[in-house]
Every structure is written in C-alpha cells, then in structure tokens.
Design a protein around this motif. Structure first.
Motif, PDB file in Angstrom:
ATOM      1  N   CYS A 198       0.812  -1.224   0.000  1.00  0.00           N
ATOM      2  CA  CYS A 198       0.000   0.000   0.000  1.00  0.00           C
ATOM      3  C   CYS A 198       0.844   1.272   0.000  1.00  0.00           C
ATOM      4  O   CYS A 198       0.313   2.371   0.149  1.00  0.00           O
ATOM      5  N   ASP A 199       2.168   1.126  -0.131  1.00  0.00           N
ATOM      6  CA  ASP A 199       3.092   2.263  -0.145  1.00  0.00           C
ATOM      7  C   ASP A 199       2.979   3.103   1.122  1.00  0.00           C
ATOM      8  O   ASP A 199       2.970   4.334   1.069  1.00  0.00           O
ATOM      9  N   VAL A 200       2.885   2.416   2.269  1.00  0.00           N
ATOM     10  CA  VAL A 200       2.828   3.071   3.574  1.00  0.00           C
ATOM     11  C   VAL A 200       4.163   2.840   4.261  1.00  0.00           C
ATOM     12  O   VAL A 200       4.575   1.696   4.460  1.00  0.00           O
ATOM     13  N   ASP A 201       4.865   3.933   4.615  1.00  0.00           N
ATOM     14  CA  ASP A 201       6.166   3.789   5.260  1.00  0.00           C
ATOM     15  C   ASP A 201       6.135   4.077   6.754  1.00  0.00           C
ATOM     16  O   ASP A 201       7.105   3.826   7.466  1.00  0.00           O
ATOM     17  N   SER A 202       5.016   4.592   7.249  1.00  0.00           N
ATOM     18  CA  SER A 202       4.880   4.929   8.661  1.00  0.00           C
ATOM     19  C   SER A 202       3.433   4.719   9.083  1.00  0.00           C
ATOM     20  O   SER A 202       2.517   5.190   8.397  1.00  0.00           O
ATOM     21  N   ALA A 203       3.240   4.022  10.198  1.00  0.00           N
ATOM     22  CA  ALA A 203       1.875   3.748  10.668  1.00  0.00           C
ATOM     23  C   ALA A 203       1.895   3.474  12.165  1.00  0.00           C
ATOM     24  O   ALA A 203       2.930   3.148  12.741  1.00  0.00           O
ATOM     25  N   VAL A 204       0.721   3.591  12.758  1.00  0.00           N
ATOM     26  CA  VAL A 204       0.525   3.281  14.178  1.00  0.00           C
ATOM     27  C   VAL A 204      -0.451   2.118  14.270  1.00  0.00           C
ATOM     28  O   VAL A 204      -1.456   2.087  13.545  1.00  0.00           O
ATOM     29  N   ILE A 205      -0.159   1.154  15.140  1.00  0.00           N
ATOM     30  CA  ILE A 205      -1.082   0.051  15.402  1.00  0.00           C
ATOM     31  C   ILE A 205      -2.227   0.621  16.231  1.00  0.00           C
ATOM     32  O   ILE A 205      -2.005   1.172  17.315  1.00  0.00           O
ATOM     33  N   VAL A 206      -3.447   0.489  15.727  1.00  0.00           N
ATOM     34  CA  VAL A 206      -4.615   1.023  16.436  1.00  0.00           C
ATOM     35  C   VAL A 206      -5.197  -0.038  17.367  1.00  0.00           C
ATOM     36  O   VAL A 206      -5.444   0.214  18.543  1.00  0.00           O
ATOM     37  N   SER A 207      -5.425  -1.237  16.842  1.00  0.00           N
ATOM     38  CA  SER A 207      -5.965  -2.316  17.667  1.00  0.00           C
ATOM     39  C   SER A 207      -5.788  -3.646  16.955  1.00  0.00           C
ATOM     40  O   SER A 207      -5.470  -3.692  15.768  1.00  0.00           O
ATOM     41  N   ALA A 208      -6.016  -4.712  17.701  1.00  0.00           N
ATOM     42  CA  ALA A 208      -5.961  -6.057  17.129  1.00  0.00           C
ATOM     43  C   ALA A 208      -6.699  -7.012  18.056  1.00  0.00           C
ATOM     44  O   ALA A 208      -6.815  -6.772  19.265  1.00  0.00           O
ATOM     45  N   ALA A 209      -7.175  -8.095  17.469  1.00  0.00           N
ATOM     46  CA  ALA A 209      -7.820  -9.159  18.229  1.00  0.00           C
ATOM     47  C   ALA A 209      -7.666 -10.440  17.431  1.00  0.00           C
ATOM     48  O   ALA A 209      -7.590 -10.415  16.200  1.00  0.00           O
ATOM     49  N   GLY A 210      -7.598 -11.544  18.122  1.00  0.00           N
ATOM     50  CA  GLY A 210      -7.477 -12.821  17.442  1.00  0.00           C
ATOM     51  C   GLY A 210      -6.774 -13.844  18.306  1.00  0.00           C
ATOM     52  O   GLY A 210      -6.789 -13.743  19.529  1.00  0.00           O
ATOM     53  N   MET A 211      -6.145 -14.813  17.633  1.00  0.00           N
ATOM     54  CA  MET A 211      -5.467 -15.874  18.364  1.00  0.00           C
ATOM     55  C   MET A 211      -4.139 -16.182  17.701  1.00  0.00           C
ATOM     56  O   MET A 211      -3.953 -15.933  16.506  1.00  0.00           O
ATOM     57  N   VAL A 212      -3.214 -16.727  18.491  1.00  0.00           N
ATOM     58  CA  VAL A 212      -1.911 -17.150  17.991  1.00  0.00           C
ATOM     59  C   VAL A 212      -1.619 -18.562  18.474  1.00  0.00           C
ATOM     60  O   VAL A 212      -2.181 -19.027  19.468  1.00  0.00           O
TER      61      VAL A 212
END
Length: 141
Positions: free
Chosen positions: A31-45
C-alpha cells in the motif's frame, strides 16, 4: 490474508499460519505506507517469540501455546532500509493468565484482525542514539 486500505485506515484479516509482523510489513509495502501506528488487534496465535533487549541484543523466549491476542500496540517505521513493525502484545492463556512483551514473531491461529493508521504528515524512521536504534520521527514537508 485479506486487507482493505484507505488513507485513513488499513484493516487486515490474517489467516492461520500467517506471521503477524511479516503480514503487517507486506501490506504496508503493498500500500506504499512507510509509517503507521497500530490502532488495535484481536485474534489468536499458536506461538509467540518474545525478545528482551539486554543492551546488546535480544534474549528470546518462544511460547508455543494457543493464546488469545488481547492487546497489540506499536508502530511501523523504517529501520536499516526496510519496514520495521515494532510490536508489543499481551496474550491470554486458556487459564486467563497473561503473558506480554516485545514481539519478534507471532504466528496466527485461526485468525487475527489488525487495524493500522497510516501516517501522512509524520515519517517514522530509526536512528542510533548512542545505545540502540530509537524512533526518530520527522515532520514531512
């Protein structure tokens, strides 16, 4: 993995076996994004490798257990000429005990949902500050 991206938000749906950090970096590159902030996440590992920086390198510990991803925080920046997802997370075990730390690798079990906020007016880089490569944010011109 599935994703949708706008200037405002990137939504990812990761599938079983996907690596959390690699998937985030892949979508940002695409997506040609070089800088971002993690807003949220949910799931399993199904496994997580944590790293504890000792001043020279990382002491690592891998936990192989099916756990819920309860919290994910961090950012995406440039480090050494490549995208660097700097991730920290909290994971819940089946007994509701939590483990947390700096994530070097996390493998998705079943699925995970991640939301990123691309940054258009700030560039996140990394620079050596005398001890380690620390965040070096710059205002874009």
């Amino acid at each position: 993995m599935k994703y949708a991206a706008t200037d405002e938000m990137i939504a990812l749906r990761l599938s079983e076996g996907d690596d959390l950090g690699d998937s985030i970096a892949h979508v940002c590159r695409t997506c040609d994004v070089d800088s971002a902030v993690i807003v949220s996440a949910a799931g399993m590992v199904s496994s997580v490798t944590f790293g504890w920086y000792n001043g020279r390198d990382y002491n690592t510990e891998t936990v192989k257990d099916i756990m819920e991803l309860a919290v994910l925080s961090g950012n995406v920046s440039y480090r050494g000429g490549a995208l660097y997802p700097h991730l920290h997370g909290v994971f819940n075990k089946p007994d509701h005990g939590a483990i947390s730390g700096h994530i070097l690798q996390a493998i998705v079990f079943n699925n995970a949902e991640v939301f990123l906020k691309p940054l258009s007016t700030v560039m996140l880089g990394r620079a050596f500050d005398g001890a380690f490569e620390a965040l070096a944010p710059e205002k874009r011109l």
